[in-house]
Design an enzyme around this catalytic site. Structure first.
Site, PDB file in Angstrom:
ATOM      1  N   HIS A  72       0.806  -1.215   0.000  1.00  0.00           N
ATOM      2  CA  HIS A  72       0.000   0.000   0.000  1.00  0.00           C
ATOM      3  C   HIS A  72       0.848   1.278   0.000  1.00  0.00           C
ATOM      4  O   HIS A  72       0.316   2.383   0.054  1.00  0.00           O
ATOM      5  CB  HIS A  72      -0.920  -0.016   1.230  1.00  0.00           C
ATOM      6  CG  HIS A  72      -2.116   0.860   1.135  1.00  0.00           C
ATOM      7  ND1 HIS A  72      -2.290   1.975   1.926  1.00  0.00           N
ATOM      8  CD2 HIS A  72      -3.201   0.802   0.326  1.00  0.00           C
ATOM      9  CE1 HIS A  72      -3.440   2.549   1.640  1.00  0.00           C
ATOM     10  NE2 HIS A  72      -4.011   1.868   0.667  1.00  0.00           N
ATOM     11  N   LYS A 103       2.877   4.445  -1.233  1.00  0.00           N
ATOM     12  CA  LYS A 103       2.773   5.323  -2.406  1.00  0.00           C
ATOM     13  C   LYS A 103       3.942   6.306  -2.383  1.00  0.00           C
ATOM     14  O   LYS A 103       3.936   7.300  -1.650  1.00  0.00           O
ATOM     15  CB  LYS A 103       1.446   6.097  -2.393  1.00  0.00           C
ATOM     16  CG  LYS A 103       0.215   5.228  -2.715  1.00  0.00           C
ATOM     17  CD  LYS A 103      -0.207   4.427  -1.518  1.00  0.00           C
ATOM     18  CE  LYS A 103      -1.397   3.536  -1.808  1.00  0.00           C
ATOM     19  NZ  LYS A 103      -2.641   4.248  -1.765  1.00  0.00           N
ATOM     20  N   ASP A 119      14.994  10.888 -10.067  1.00  0.00           N
ATOM     21  CA  ASP A 119      16.345  11.341  -9.729  1.00  0.00           C
ATOM     22  C   ASP A 119      16.402  11.672  -8.241  1.00  0.00           C
ATOM     23  O   ASP A 119      16.262  10.778  -7.420  1.00  0.00           O
ATOM     24  CB  ASP A 119      16.761  12.510 -10.616  1.00  0.00           C
ATOM     25  CG  ASP A 119      16.976  12.072 -12.064  1.00  0.00           C
ATOM     26  OD1 ASP A 119      17.172  10.869 -12.298  1.00  0.00           O
ATOM     27  OD2 ASP A 119      16.934  12.927 -12.966  1.00  0.00           O
TER      28      ASP A 119
END
EC number: 2.7.8.5
Length: 554
Positions: A218, A220, A225
Site C-alpha cells: 500500500h 505510495k 532522480d
C-alpha cells in the site's frame, strides 16, 4: 481482573512491554485483548479507564544524549523520532505542498520526462485507462531518449505494485507494463508484492477482489532522480482527476531519494518479479512468499527492510556528526565559499514504516506517541478516507487532552459508493462505525474536544489521509504526517505502509500545510446527532450485524 480487562487493548499492549522474554504469555494476553475488544458492552465499561490511556501508551523513546545546542537538529521537540528512523534535515525551500489531482498528474509526467538516472514508483496498482497509458508512454519516451543519448543507458525504472490488485482482470497493471519490460529488459524492473498471509487453501478459495482483503502493498512513493513525491494517491485515472488526496513534493533531496529507492528495492527483492512473458519469478536466494516457509520469509523480509532503515539511520548520524561536531566545523560562510550553497535545515523529515507481517511497526509507535504527547490546548487535525480507527488510536483520542478535528468521507464521496455487490455496502459499514464512535464521544461528554466532520464535494471522491499537529497557543502546524496509512486496522496489521513525519520551523511552510488543511476542511460539514437521522445514513440491519466481523478487512 474485570477492571483491568475494561481498560481494553491499550492496557494489554502496554502490559506486554513489561513481559520481556515471555512470548507465550504475551500471545495469550493478546488473544484475550482481542476477545475483550469484541465485547458489545465494552464501551460502557471502558469509559473510566480512558483516563489511563496516556499512562499506558508508549513512552517517548529516550534520547541517547541531551539535545545538541550546536545544531539546528537539536531545537525541536520531536527529535526523539530519530532514535527509531533516519532523520533528514532539509531547507523548507525544497518542500512544496500540492493541492489537486491534476497538479499531481502533471508534475508526475513532467518529472518522468526529465529524469536522467532513476524513476522509482511504488503504488497499490496502475490503472488501465488513457491517463495511465500517458504515464507509461512518458516512461517509454524517456527510456528511448536515454538509449539514444548514451549506451549503455544510466536510467533505471523500478515499479513496485501489489500482486493481487495488479493482477485483477484480463487487462491489468501487469499487461500495461509488459511492453516496457519487453522493450527495455535491462532497465525496467516490475516487482509485485504478494502478502505471505495469502497462502495454501486460502489462496485458492478466496476469489479475485476479495483476496485483496488479506493484505496489500500500500506504499505510495514516486521518485525521479533526487525529487520525491509522498502521497496516498494511487496510479489511476480518478487520482489524476477527481479523487482528493494529499501530496508533498521534496525537490533536490538526494539522501531522502536514496532512502526511498533502497526501501522500494528492499520490498521489491522480497516480491515476485514480473517477466516479459507475464510470468513471475522469485529473486534468486529469496524464500517464496506463499509457497515457502512463512516464518522464514517474514524473517528474511524483516532483515532486508530493517537493514535499509538502520544503515540510513547510521549514515544520517555520521553526516550529522561531520556537519555539526567535526573539529573542522565550517561556518555557513565558509561552506558557501567552498561551493556548498545549500541552506541550513529548518525542516526535518522522518520516514515511518509499518509492515506488521514482518514485525515492523515504527509508524504505529510514532503515531501513538504523538497522540499521547499532544498536550492540553494542542489541536490535532486528523483525516482519513476510511474512518475505521484501531482500538488503540480511539482510546488515545478519547482519553488524552488535545482537541481533535477528525475529517472523514461522507458516504457519497466514499470510494466504494455505488459499487456492485457486497462492496456497495461498505460506505454504510463506515457510517455504522462512525455512529458508534460519535455515540461514545457523546457518552463521555467530549463533543467540544473531539469533533467529527464529513467531506463532501459533488462529483468527487475523498482519499486524503494524514495528521496536522498545532502546538498549544499556535495558529500554524509544526508537524504533519503524510503518506499511505489510514489509521485503521488494515494499515496497522495487514498492509505495507509508509509515510513521513515532517517537522518544520519555517512559518512559510507551516502556512502551506495550514492552507492545505483549511482547504480540505472547508468542504466539510460538522457531524451531529441529526446527521445520522438523514435517509442516506440509515444502515440496514444485516450491515450492522456483519460490520464487527469484517471491519478488520477494509
Amino acid at each position: 481482573m474485570a477492571a483491568a480487562a475494561a481498560a481494553g487493548p491499550v492496557f494489554w499492549r502496554r502490559l506486554l512491554g513489561l513481559l520481556p522474554g515471555r512470548p507465550g504469555l504475551a500471545a495469550l494476553l493478546g488473544r484475550l485483548s482481542d476477545r475483550l475488544g469484541r465485547n458489545p458492552d465494552r464501551r460502557r465499561r471502558r469509559s473510566p479507564w480512558l483516563l489511563l490511556a496516556p499512562l499506558l501508551s508508549p513512552a517517548v523513546p529516550a534520547a541517547p544524549s541531551p539535545p545538541c545546542c550546536l545544531c539546528a537538529e537539536g531545537v525541536h521537540r520531536f527529535q526523539w523520532i530519530r532514535n527509531l528512523v533516519p532523520e533528514f534535515g532539509v531547507s523548507s525551500s525544497h518542500v512544496r505542498v500540492l493541492s489537486s489531482p491534476a497538479e499531481f498528474f502533471e508534475l508526475m509526467k513532467g518529472q518522468i520526462k526529465v529524469a536522467k538516472r532513476r524513476v522509482v514508483m511504488a503504488s497499490l496498482y496502475l490503472g488501465i485507462g488513457p491517463l495511465e497509458q500517458e504515464l507509461v508512454d512518458c516512461l517509454e519516451s524517456t527510456l528511448e531518449k536515454s538509449l539514444q543519448a548514451k549506451l549503455p543507458s544510466d536510467l533505471r525504472v523500478s515499479i513496485l505494485l501489489d500482486f493481487t490488485r495488479g493482477s485483477r482482470g484480463r487487462k491489468n497493471s501487469r499487461t500495461m507494463l509488459l511492453p516496457l519490460l519487453q522493450r527495455f529488459p535491462e532497465q525496467v524492473r516490475v516487482s509485485l508484492f504478494h502478502t505471505p498471509n495469502l497462502r495454501g487453501l486460502l489462496r485458492f478459495l478466496i476469489p479475485e477482489r476479495f483476496n485483496e482483503t488479506i493484505g496489500l502493498q500500500h506504499i505510495k512513493v514516486y521518485l525521479f532522480d533526487n525529487n520525491v513525491i509522498l502521497s496516498g494517491a494511487n496510479l489511476s485515472d480518478s487520482y489524476f482527476t477527481n479523487r482528493q488526496d494529499r501530496y508533498v513534493f521534496l525537490q533536490d533531496c538526494p539522501e531522502i531519494a536514496d532512502f526511498f529507492t533502497e526501501l522500494v528495492d528492499a520490498v521489491g527483492d522480497v516480491s515476485l518479479q514480473l517477466q516479459g512473458d507475464d510470468t513471475v519469478q522469485v529473486v534468486e536466494g529469496m524464500v517464496h512468499p506463499y509457497k515457502g516457509d512463512r516464518a522464514a520469509y517474514c524473517k528474511a523480509a524483516n532483515k532486508r527492510v530493517m537493514d535499509v532503515i538502520n544503515s540510513a539511520r547510521t549514515r544520517q548520524q555520521m553526516l550529522h556528526a561531520q556537519t555539526f561536531h567535526s573539529d573542522s566545523l565550517l561556518t555557513q560562510e565558509d561552506a558557501a565559499a567552498a561551493g556548498d550553497r545549500r541552506p541550513a535545515p529548518d525542516t526535518w523529515i522522518y520516514p515511518l514504516i509499518q509492515m506488521k507481517p514482518f514485525e515492523i511497526q515504527i509508524d504505529e509507535i510514532v503515531t501513538e506517541t504523538l497522540l499521547t504527547e499532544a498536550e492540553r490546548g494542542a489541536k490535532v487535525y486528523l483525516t482519513t478516507g476510511y474512518f475505521n480507527l484501531t482500538q488503540a488510536y480511539m482510546d488515545l483520542v478519547l482519553g488524552t487532552r488535545a482537541e481533535y478535528q477528525i475529517l472523514l468521507a461522507s458516504p457519497e464521496v466514499n470510494g466504494f459508493f455505488g459499487a456492485k455487490g457486497v462492496a456497495g455496502a461498505i460506505p454504510a459499514a463506515y457510517v455504522h462505525i462512525e455512529r458508534q464512535f460519535y455515540s461514545e464521544v457523546c457518552s463521555l461528554g467530549q463533543q467540544e474536544r473531539v469533533r467529527l466532520q464529513e467531506y463532501w464535494r459533488r462529483g468527487w471522491t475523498f482519499h486524503a489521509k494524514g495528521l496536522w499537529l498545532y502546538l498549544a497557543g499556535s495558529s500554524l502546524p509544526c508537524l504533519t504526517l503524510i503518506g499511505s496509512p489510514n489509521f485503521g486496522y488494515r494499515s496497522v496489521h495487514r498492509d505495507l505502509e509508509a509515510q513521513i513525519a515532517l517537522v518544520t520551523e519555517s512559518r512559510a511552510l507551516q502556512q502551506q500545510f495550514h492552507q492545505e488543511q483549511e482547504q480540505l476542511y472547508r468542504r466539510a460539514g460538522v457531524v451531529s446527532s441529526a446527521t445520522f437521522e438523514q435517509p442516506s445514513r440509515q444502515v440496514k440491519l444485516w450491515v450492522k450485524m456483519v460490520t464487527p466481523l469484517i471491519k478488520n478487512f477494509f
